[in-house]
Write an enzyme that holds these catalytic residues in place. Structure first.
Site, PDB file in Angstrom:
ATOM      1  N   HIS A 115      12.283   2.852  -4.340  1.00  0.00           N
ATOM      2  CA  HIS A 115      13.502   2.282  -4.222  1.00  0.00           C
ATOM      3  C   HIS A 115      13.860   2.180  -5.999  1.00  0.00           C
ATOM      4  CE1 HIS A 115      13.248   0.733  -0.236  1.00  0.00           C
ATOM      5  NE2 HIS A 115      12.003   0.529  -0.501  1.00  0.00           N
ATOM      6  N   ARG A 180      -8.425   2.368 -12.061  1.00  0.00           N
ATOM      7  CA  ARG A 180      -8.794   2.980 -13.337  1.00  0.00           C
ATOM      8  C   ARG A 180     -10.057   3.820 -13.153  1.00  0.00           C
ATOM      9  NH1 ARG A 180      -5.066   1.410 -16.440  1.00  0.00           N
ATOM     10  NH2 ARG A 180      -4.431  -0.867 -16.847  1.00  0.00           N
TER      11      ARG A 180
END
Length: 187
Positions: A115, A180
């Protein structure tokens, strides 16, 4: 020449999802999902035929355990031997490619829909998509979320519950929110 909202969607440009053409596509997919999600007791060959009715590509020995959920289906390509466990969600407003031998745990979400960040543009109802590519022999743990535009390299591992917002290099192991890189565990 003016493009349709579907053409804009498939190109990854801003589009209105509420247009009649896309609403008709969504309705067809919902009807297909009802049939597919009722197929758990059917032989794998019958479920595979159902997948081939709606998905862009279904490689040999690809399996999706129902229930399964997607927006359109026709933007999803599965390589050979791909496995998606129960309750996977793929929001496929643009291309989702999953490479050979990739295993995806239950409750994984693969989300190409995005969006606008500008509140006025977002308020107008416009949205867009960014493609997702998942390489070969990837393992995605249960409950992981793959965000729009991410590429996951071959042989990567994504830990359960991870939120992947950036590309994952070939062979990397990522965990957490945001995901990560960590040293891979043996065994």
């Amino acid at each position: 020449m003016s493009r349709t909202e579907k053409e804009k969607m498939l190109a990854g440009d801003l589009y209105h999802a509420g247009c009649p053409e896309l609403q008709a596509d969504l309705a067809q997919t919902r009807a297909w999902l009802v049939r597919y999600n009722a197929s758990l007791g059917l032989p794998a060959s019958d479920r595979r035929r159902l997948l081939a009715e709606r998905l862009a590509e279904v490689g040999p020995d690809a399996v999706i355990r129902p229930p399964f959920f997607c927006d359109y289906g026709y933007n999803v390509a599965l390589g050979t031997g791909v496995f998606l466990n129960f309750n996977c969600v793929i929001l496929d407003v643009v291309s989702v490619r999953i490479g050979d031998g990739t295993q995806i745990g239950p409750l994984v979400q693969i989300l190409t829909a995005d969006h606008p960040r500008d509140p006025e543009v977002r308020r107008s109802g416009l949205e867009f998509g960014r493609p997702i590519s998942i390489g070969r022999n990837v393992w995605i743990g249960g409950g992981a979320i793959i965000l729009p535009g991410v590429t996951v390299g071959d042989d990567a591992i994504i830990g359960a519950g991870s939120v992947v917002a950036r590309d994952v290099p070939v062979g990397a192991t990522v965990v957490g929110n945001p995901a990560r890189a960590v040293a891979p565990r043996s065994a």
